[in-house]
Write a protein that holds these residues in place. Structure first.
Motif, PDB file in Angstrom:
ATOM      1  N   PHE A 126       0.550  -1.149   0.186  1.00 51.89           N
ATOM      2  CA  PHE A 126       0.411   0.120  -0.315  1.00 51.89           C
ATOM      3  C   PHE A 126       1.109   1.393   0.149  1.00 51.89           C
ATOM      4  N   HIS A 127       0.819   1.831  -0.681  1.00 58.68           N
ATOM      5  CA  HIS A 127       1.164   3.638  -0.596  1.00 58.68           C
ATOM      6  C   HIS A 127       0.612   4.853  -0.852  1.00 58.68           C
ATOM      7  N   CYS A 128       0.761   5.040   0.474  1.00 53.01           N
ATOM      8  CA  CYS A 128       0.373   6.201   0.736  1.00 53.01           C
ATOM      9  C   CYS A 128       0.705   7.232   1.365  1.00 53.01           C
ATOM     10  N   THR A 129       0.069   8.132   0.270  1.00 54.39           N
ATOM     11  CA  THR A 129       0.409   9.395   0.414  1.00 54.39           C
ATOM     12  C   THR A 129      -0.062  10.504   1.244  1.00 54.39           C
ATOM     13  N   THR A 130      -0.236  11.473   2.137  1.00 57.64           N
ATOM     14  CA  THR A 130      -0.680  12.553   3.089  1.00 57.64           C
ATOM     15  C   THR A 130      -0.643  13.659   1.956  1.00 57.64           C
ATOM     16  N   TYR A 131      -1.679  14.326   1.821  1.00 55.85           N
ATOM     17  CA  TYR A 131      -1.210  15.541   1.494  1.00 55.85           C
ATOM     18  C   TYR A 131      -1.633  16.839   2.794  1.00 55.85           C
ATOM     19  N   GLU A 132      -1.396  17.803   2.449  1.00 59.95           N
ATOM     20  CA  GLU A 132      -2.278  18.991   3.540  1.00 59.95           C
ATOM     21  C   GLU A 132      -2.802  20.275   2.116  1.00 59.95           C
ATOM     22  N   GLY A 133      -3.677  19.914   1.693  1.00 61.06           N
ATOM     23  CA  GLY A 133      -3.863  21.318   1.258  1.00 61.06           C
ATOM     24  C   GLY A 133      -3.046  21.183  -0.157  1.00 61.06           C
ATOM     25  N   GLY A 134      -2.899  19.517  -0.833  1.00 59.50           N
ATOM     26  CA  GLY A 134      -1.698  19.750  -2.201  1.00 59.50           C
ATOM     27  C   GLY A 134      -0.904  19.627  -1.739  1.00 59.50           C
ATOM     28  N   ASN A 135       0.028  19.602  -1.098  1.00 60.32           N
ATOM     29  CA  ASN A 135       1.341  20.062  -0.270  1.00 60.32           C
ATOM     30  C   ASN A 135       0.940  18.328   0.499  1.00 60.32           C
TER      31      ASN A 135
END
Lengths: 231, 231
Positions: free
Chosen positions: B118-127
């Motif tokens: 599972f490749h997870c990326t978290t974003y905050e307002g697109g970043n």
DNA sequence: GAGTGGTCTAGACCACGAG
DNA sequence: TCGTGGTCTAGACCACTCA
């Protein structure tokens, strides 16, 4: 396309990992490297700076650049407060002081509360490997003066919860001096706060480790009951 | 005695923290700063590089240098596998692969064991704010496809011990691209390995966070019985 | 095309370490 | 004293962003 400095760094890195340059070896002087790669000295220095942040070389003003002995990584284990290993020696200095500023917040005590500070430095063969400051409210300081060798290995009695926060940042001048690392090399910091059953903070520890040769290990188990996340 | 770059960095730092330069503001161009401080541009650039590693400014090729919006620090909490906060969005990509190399060691499985990644990326307002890769032996992968929003928030059932190792290092090219950080800014990495009652590894997670705006928090309680340190 | 940062040059001078 | 790395200069040229 890789830059010149990347190419040079890559070439030196290959020589180190291939063993043509061995730990402790001195690299050719910067002007010589510059001549060899046909670049200016600042470019060579940028390449060396890269290798330095990777922990592959050590720069020593007036002596030269050296392949760094492969440092065994130091491992900090949850709750230990200082890294423990048979090959590490520890010195402890005790100071009395009063809570103010950040310390006050950390220990959740009124201003000027008497505290005992333990300033611990661990060494491996004369080289500093970690720096810790441990703070305990004076009224909780063990009546029997802590044994300066074995004390920091045990936890303060009566703790019910320990919260440890790990961050990476640039060292303070004090830290870079104490650990003998360049101010541009990150330190791994661990802030540990232990509380007793009443929620009182009975101990706070601030630990700094050289970032390129340290790990912190935390082992957790499922809570027997529902675990509260009271923050 | 402080160097020129330290003096310049100190002055700019003061202007930022005093609020004369606000988050998002563009700094004067490097030649202008050089003229203002009566130094050459490389010296200005060294000062800016310092502020960059401190996370105070962002450099943007062709646009300028900007005071960085005060990033809320991301907090990783033990066992969560990815940082959790209401303002963070997460994307998950699922891949099937077979164990080899480092992964094999981490999961303690034979070569070519089928795994789900599972490749997870978290974003905050697109970043992008964090990058995680979670590996589970295929035969343990939840039959019901994990809900791509809520799944990583819970732990895999049946875990008995989780070991989390925290390190600071330079980002891999993949990490610096995914997190959009410069290759010279350290990342805080967390390697989490969960085992079941039989000692089998049921999940491994590799997490990378930008070092200058991330914390990892671990909360521990005394073991009810004697705690084993079987390593 | 104008303005910006990124890379690099070819030196200078200073500070440190060792003999 | 000599060789080393540390800091700094005053440019050059390229690559990127935006109008």
């Amino acid at each position: 396309m890789p830059t010149l400095r990347d190419t040079i760094a890559e070439d030196l890195r290959a020589q180190i990992t291939a063993g043509r340059l061995k730990p402790g070896d001195r690299l050719p002087s910067e002007p010589k490297l510059a001549a060899h790669y046909k670049v200016s000295t600042p470019t060579v220095r940028q390449a060396l700076a890269l290798l330095q942040t990777e922990g592959l070389i050590e720069k020593s003003h007036g002596k030269g650049n050296f392949v760094r002995p492969l440092l065994r990584r130091i491992t900090y284990t949850s709750g230990a407060r200082i890294p423990l290993a048979p090959e590490l020696q520890t010195t402890i200095r005790t100071t009395n002081l009063r809570a103010r500023g950040h310390l006050r917040t950390l220990l959740r005590v009124p201003a000027n509360t008497p505290l005992t500070e333990f300033h611990c430095t661990t060494y491996e063969g004369g080289n500093p490997r970690s720096m810790a400051r441990i703070y305990i409210p004076r009224d909780l300081t063990p009546a029997s003066q802590p044994d300066s060798i074995s004390w920091p290995t045990g936890r303060t009695a009566g703790w019910v919860e320990t919260q440890e926060t790990v961050t990476a940042r640039l060292p303070t001048p004090e830290e870079s001096a104490a650990l003998r690392i360049s101010p541009t090399r990150t330190v791994l910091t661990i802030t540990s706060v232990a509380t007793d059953a009443t929620g009182r903070v009975i101990e706070a520890a601030l630990l700094a480790l050289p970032g390129d040769s340290a790990d912190a290990v935390f082992i957790s188990h499922p809570a027997p009951k529902e675990e509260k996340t009271d923050r």
